[in-house]
Design an enzyme around this catalytic site. Structure first.
Site, PDB file in Angstrom:
ATOM      1  N   GLU A 129      52.782 -11.415 -14.313  1.00 17.76           N
ATOM      2  CA  GLU A 129      51.674 -10.306 -14.458  1.00 17.76           C
ATOM      3  C   GLU A 129      50.413 -11.165 -14.667  1.00 17.76           C
ATOM      4  O   GLU A 129      49.530 -11.011 -14.261  1.00 17.76           O
ATOM      5  CB  GLU A 129      51.975  -9.193 -15.251  1.00 17.76           C
ATOM      6  CG  GLU A 129      52.750  -8.061 -14.792  1.00 17.76           C
ATOM      7  CD  GLU A 129      52.379  -7.533 -13.800  1.00 17.76           C
ATOM      8  OE1 GLU A 129      52.442  -8.282 -12.668  1.00 17.76           O
ATOM      9  OE2 GLU A 129      52.174  -6.325 -13.556  1.00 17.76           O
ATOM     10  N   THR A 182      43.740  -5.729  -9.222  1.00 19.88           N
ATOM     11  CA  THR A 182      43.938  -5.077 -10.559  1.00 19.88           C
ATOM     12  C   THR A 182      42.964  -5.955 -11.789  1.00 19.88           C
ATOM     13  O   THR A 182      42.341  -5.460 -12.711  1.00 19.88           O
ATOM     14  CB  THR A 182      45.374  -5.309 -11.374  1.00 19.88           C
ATOM     15  OG1 THR A 182      46.341  -4.438 -10.583  1.00 19.88           O
ATOM     16  CG2 THR A 182      45.525  -4.928 -12.867  1.00 19.88           C
TER      17      THR A 182
HETATM   18  N1  HSE Z   1      47.707  -0.942 -17.318  1.00 22.43           N
HETATM   19  C1  HSE Z   1      47.318  -1.737 -16.107  1.00 22.43           C
HETATM   20  C2  HSE Z   1      46.055  -1.512 -15.671  1.00 22.43           C
HETATM   21  C3  HSE Z   1      48.230  -1.603 -14.832  1.00 22.43           C
HETATM   22  O1  HSE Z   1      45.688  -0.270 -15.624  1.00 22.43           O
HETATM   23  O2  HSE Z   1      44.862  -2.267 -15.416  1.00 22.43           O
HETATM   24  C4  HSE Z   1      47.962  -2.242 -13.560  1.00 22.43           C
HETATM   25  O3  HSE Z   1      48.664  -1.729 -12.543  1.00 22.43           O
END
Ligand code: HSE
Length: 299
Positions: A129, A182
């Site tokens: 990630e 993201t």
């Molecule tokens: N918690 C993370 C965000 C998940 O919201 O940035 C990304 O898929």
């Protein structure tokens, strides 16, 4: 020796639990075929379904990074070849990068006779990630690996636990054909939270956990609120407020952004309602001339 494995899409955050809540859905899922090689090193042999957009360099690909980290950890002298079948859209908010790395980890662990438990595989998936979006959050990889609804109570040290979900809880995912990175959706967030908003968020986080465990569907619905990320991120999703209204009108308990979006999730108490909610949400995107896909699964 080759093994085929798959790992499901996930809904991270679940409205109030930014970076701490996530759950797995039944579909879509990414698939991999991993083959052990006597030659050390990890090679991505082929990626199917990404229109050539994902890196073939294993050290920059989430499935590759996960396998590299795994092989390092178990001090293997072998290498691996990976074929990735990408069924999750990129930048969709459904945990696309997580599903690829988790599928690869499940396969490589199996090929070695399962030396590590699913929980022990988590750090490798989190490292992927970091490569994918600059942040090693676990709210996609943990539910994709462990299944069900997962709480990441803490990151340092990592403390992950499953939250039981009531039978008959259905998730609708509506994925508009847009992409959000993201990394970008994290950068727009504020660094601080006013205490008033923090109190609201804490109440909803606790409410959602109690609602799932009791179970109390009304409480689940009232707790599906987010005053931290959603107000900022939702402006990037055309028609978001309207879609949310329509989902609730069609019978959903509540509705929010899946992960960092643009996919929107809704929870319902039966399959027929979840289907109807999906149609109502999709109709809004269609009005905005946006194509979308709908996925319904029991969680
Ligand atoms: N918690 C993370 C965000 C998940 O919201 O940035 C990304 O898929």
């Amino acid at each position: 020796k080759s093994v085929r494995a798959s790992a499901p899409a996930t809904v991270a955050n679940v409205s109030c639990g930014f970076d701490i809540f996530g759950f797995a859905v039944a579909s879509p899922a990414d698939e991999v075929v991993v083959t052990l090689t006597d030659k050390p090193g990890v090679v991505i042999r082929e990626i199917v379904g990404d229109d050539g957009r994902l890196p073939l360099d294993a050290s920059r690909n989430t499935s590759g990074v996960a396998v590299i980290e795994f092989l390092k950890a178990i001090k293997s002298e072998q290498g691996a070849e990976i074929t990735l079948y990408k069924h999750l859209a990129l930048g969709s908010g459904m945990g696309s990068s997580a599903a690829s790395s988790v599928a690869a980890l499940v396969a490589i662990n199996h090929l070695h006779g399962e030396p590590l438990s699913r929980k022990e595989l988590l750090p490798f998936a989190m490292e992927s990630e970091r490569i994918a979006c600059g942040s090693a959050h676990a709210d996609n990889v943990a539910p994709s690996l462990l299944g069900g609804f997962v709480l990441i109570r803490g990151y340092d040290p990592l403390d992950v636990t499953s939250i039981p979900t009531p039978a008959g809880l259905f998730c609708t995912l509506v994925h508009p054909h847009l992409e959000l990175k993201t990394e970008d959706s994290r950068r727009v967030l504020k660094a601080t939270i006013p205490i008033k908003d923090a109190i609201t968020q804490w109440g909803n986080i606790a409410g959602l956990v109690v609602g799932l465990m009791k179970p109390d569907f009304g409480l689940i619905g009232r707790s599906l609120k987010d005053v931290v990320a959603e107000p900022i991120r939702s402006v990037l999703i055309p028609g978001f407020d309207r879609i949310k209204e329509e989902a609730v009108k069609a019978g959903a308990l509540g509705c929010g952004i899946s992960g960092s979006g643009p996919t929107i999730f809704a929870l319902s108490t039966d399959a027929a309602t979840a289907q109807r909610v999906g149609e109502a949400m999709q109709a809004q995107f269609t009005d905005l001339k946006l194509k979308s896909d709908v996925f319904v699964s029991e969680i």
